[in-house]
Design a protein around this motif. Sequence first.
Motif, PDB file in Angstrom:
ATOM      1  N   ALA A 114       0.559  -1.276  -0.181  1.00  0.00           N
ATOM      2  CA  ALA A 114      -0.561  -0.568   0.140  1.00  0.00           C
ATOM      3  C   ALA A 114       0.798   1.163  -0.307  1.00  0.00           C
ATOM      4  N   VAL A 115       0.444   1.825  -0.506  1.00  0.00           N
ATOM      5  CA  VAL A 115       1.204   3.318  -0.494  1.00  0.00           C
ATOM      6  C   VAL A 115       0.063   4.718  -0.344  1.00  0.00           C
ATOM      7  N   VAL A 116       0.012   4.938   0.645  1.00  0.00           N
ATOM      8  CA  VAL A 116      -0.441   6.156   1.731  1.00  0.00           C
ATOM      9  C   VAL A 116      -0.132   7.532   1.459  1.00  0.00           C
ATOM     10  N   GLU A 117      -1.408   8.208   1.031  1.00  0.00           N
ATOM     11  CA  GLU A 117      -1.310   9.897   0.500  1.00  0.00           C
ATOM     12  C   GLU A 117      -0.528  10.491   0.972  1.00  0.00           C
ATOM     13  N   GLU A 118      -0.012  10.368   1.896  1.00  0.00           N
ATOM     14  CA  GLU A 118       0.344  11.215   2.972  1.00  0.00           C
ATOM     15  C   GLU A 118       2.804  11.451   2.204  1.00  0.00           C
ATOM     16  N   LEU A 119       2.205  10.277   1.554  1.00  0.00           N
ATOM     17  CA  LEU A 119       3.745   9.438   0.763  1.00  0.00           C
ATOM     18  C   LEU A 119       4.301  10.255  -0.037  1.00  0.00           C
ATOM     19  N   ILE A 120       3.280  10.523  -1.275  1.00  0.00           N
ATOM     20  CA  ILE A 120       3.693  11.402  -2.572  1.00  0.00           C
ATOM     21  C   ILE A 120       2.916  13.262  -2.590  1.00  0.00           C
ATOM     22  N   ALA A 121       2.874  13.462  -0.851  1.00  0.00           N
ATOM     23  CA  ALA A 121       2.212  14.593  -1.128  1.00  0.00           C
ATOM     24  C   ALA A 121       2.616  15.630  -1.503  1.00  0.00           C
ATOM     25  N   ASP A 122       4.404  16.051  -1.857  1.00  0.00           N
ATOM     26  CA  ASP A 122       5.113  16.294  -2.200  1.00  0.00           C
ATOM     27  C   ASP A 122       4.669  16.578  -4.046  1.00  0.00           C
ATOM     28  N   ILE A 123       4.463  15.024  -4.276  1.00  0.00           N
ATOM     29  CA  ILE A 123       4.103  15.486  -5.795  1.00  0.00           C
ATOM     30  C   ILE A 123       2.750  16.447  -6.152  1.00  0.00           C
ATOM     31  N   LEU A 124       2.098  16.115  -5.397  1.00  0.00           N
ATOM     32  CA  LEU A 124       0.600  16.556  -5.765  1.00  0.00           C
ATOM     33  C   LEU A 124       0.267  17.897  -4.688  1.00  0.00           C
ATOM     34  N   LEU A 125       1.544  18.673  -4.460  1.00  0.00           N
ATOM     35  CA  LEU A 125       1.826  19.492  -3.436  1.00  0.00           C
ATOM     36  C   LEU A 125       2.196  20.735  -4.974  1.00  0.00           C
ATOM     37  N   ALA A 126       2.868  19.866  -5.224  1.00  0.00           N
ATOM     38  CA  ALA A 126       4.072  20.495  -6.557  1.00  0.00           C
ATOM     39  C   ALA A 126       2.795  20.357  -8.287  1.00  0.00           C
ATOM     40  N   ASP A 127       1.754  19.314  -8.329  1.00  0.00           N
ATOM     41  CA  ASP A 127       0.596  19.489  -9.216  1.00  0.00           C
ATOM     42  C   ASP A 127      -0.210  21.561  -9.117  1.00  0.00           C
ATOM     43  N   LEU A 128      -0.465  21.148  -7.615  1.00  0.00           N
ATOM     44  CA  LEU A 128      -1.152  22.270  -6.855  1.00  0.00           C
ATOM     45  C   LEU A 128      -0.719  23.637  -7.656  1.00  0.00           C
ATOM     46  N   ALA A 129       1.050  23.151  -7.314  1.00  0.00           N
ATOM     47  CA  ALA A 129       0.979  24.955  -7.393  1.00  0.00           C
ATOM     48  C   ALA A 129       1.435  24.879  -9.111  1.00  0.00           C
ATOM     49  N   ASP A 130       1.538  24.113  -9.745  1.00  0.00           N
ATOM     50  CA  ASP A 130       1.364  24.667 -11.048  1.00  0.00           C
ATOM     51  C   ASP A 130      -0.379  24.843 -11.588  1.00  0.00           C
ATOM     52  N   ALA A 131      -1.144  23.629 -10.775  1.00  0.00           N
ATOM     53  CA  ALA A 131      -2.900  25.080 -10.978  1.00  0.00           C
ATOM     54  C   ALA A 131      -3.124  26.427 -10.439  1.00  0.00           C
ATOM     55  N   ALA A 132      -1.881  26.776  -9.363  1.00  0.00           N
ATOM     56  CA  ALA A 132      -2.584  27.684  -9.141  1.00  0.00           C
ATOM     57  C   ALA A 132      -1.336  28.699  -9.986  1.00  0.00           C
ATOM     58  N   ARG A 133      -0.951  28.149 -10.315  1.00  0.00           N
ATOM     59  CA  ARG A 133       0.019  29.637 -11.510  1.00  0.00           C
ATOM     60  C   ARG A 133      -0.504  29.491 -12.780  1.00  0.00           C
ATOM     61  N   SER A 134      -1.637  28.657 -13.455  1.00  0.00           N
ATOM     62  CA  SER A 134      -2.193  28.393 -14.645  1.00  0.00           C
ATOM     63  C   SER A 134      -3.765  28.046 -14.170  1.00  0.00           C
ATOM     64  N   ASP A 135      -4.297  27.898 -13.229  1.00  0.00           N
ATOM     65  CA  ASP A 135      -5.563  27.204 -13.566  1.00  0.00           C
ATOM     66  C   ASP A 135      -6.314  26.420 -13.929  1.00  0.00           C
ATOM     67  N   GLY A 136      -5.434  25.228 -14.176  1.00  0.00           N
ATOM     68  CA  GLY A 136      -5.814  24.074 -14.749  1.00  0.00           C
ATOM     69  C   GLY A 136      -5.255  22.893 -13.409  1.00  0.00           C
ATOM     70  N   MET A 137      -5.310  21.666 -13.495  1.00  0.00           N
ATOM     71  CA  MET A 137      -4.601  20.419 -12.931  1.00  0.00           C
ATOM     72  C   MET A 137      -3.802  20.117 -13.894  1.00  0.00           C
ATOM     73  N   THR A 138      -2.847  19.266 -13.339  1.00  0.00           N
ATOM     74  CA  THR A 138      -2.002  18.584 -14.408  1.00  0.00           C
ATOM     75  C   THR A 138      -2.222  16.942 -13.724  1.00  0.00           C
ATOM     76  N   GLY A 139      -1.625  16.276 -13.796  1.00  0.00           N
ATOM     77  CA  GLY A 139      -1.681  14.698 -13.196  1.00  0.00           C
ATOM     78  C   GLY A 139      -3.044  13.854 -13.573  1.00  0.00           C
ATOM     79  N   GLY A 140      -3.301  13.892 -14.494  1.00  0.00           N
ATOM     80  CA  GLY A 140      -4.518  13.207 -15.338  1.00  0.00           C
ATOM     81  C   GLY A 140      -5.210  12.086 -14.797  1.00  0.00           C
ATOM     82  N   ASN A 141      -4.146  10.919 -14.488  1.00  0.00           N
ATOM     83  CA  ASN A 141      -4.821   9.696 -13.923  1.00  0.00           C
ATOM     84  C   ASN A 141      -4.159   9.480 -12.224  1.00  0.00           C
TER      85      ASN A 141
END
Length: 141
Positions: A114-141
Amino acid sequence: MENPSVMALALRRFGLRCPPLVCTSGWPNSAAIHLLRLLAHHGAALRYHGDFDGEGIRIAAYVLDKTPARTWRMGAEDYRAAVVRTPYGPPPGRLTEAPWDPELIVEMNGHSTAVVEELIADILLADLADAARSDGMTGGN
């Protein structure tokens, strides 16, 4: 997202500039599903991420079935990238179908981790940073 600790990390990192997030804190109740439907009705693009374990996969399937949400970094490729961070993690529990990516369950069965969500929080936060800059979400699947 599924886990409140990831939301707390996002709020700490972005403060008032944090992109809109909804945390189900595990299984979403009827109020959470209603909120997600209302957000979608008013134009929000919904993305869902949760734990890579049996329960997380079932929660994701439920949210995708009940709302117009799409997965966010919840595919087999995302799991392969995440499991290298914790190759000796806990077993994923009972796995059921992942309708958005049948290969995901094959991978999870193969690694038995199993991989808990917290373990990849850095990746999710990077997506959110990109979304904040571009008003869109990356990381489709």
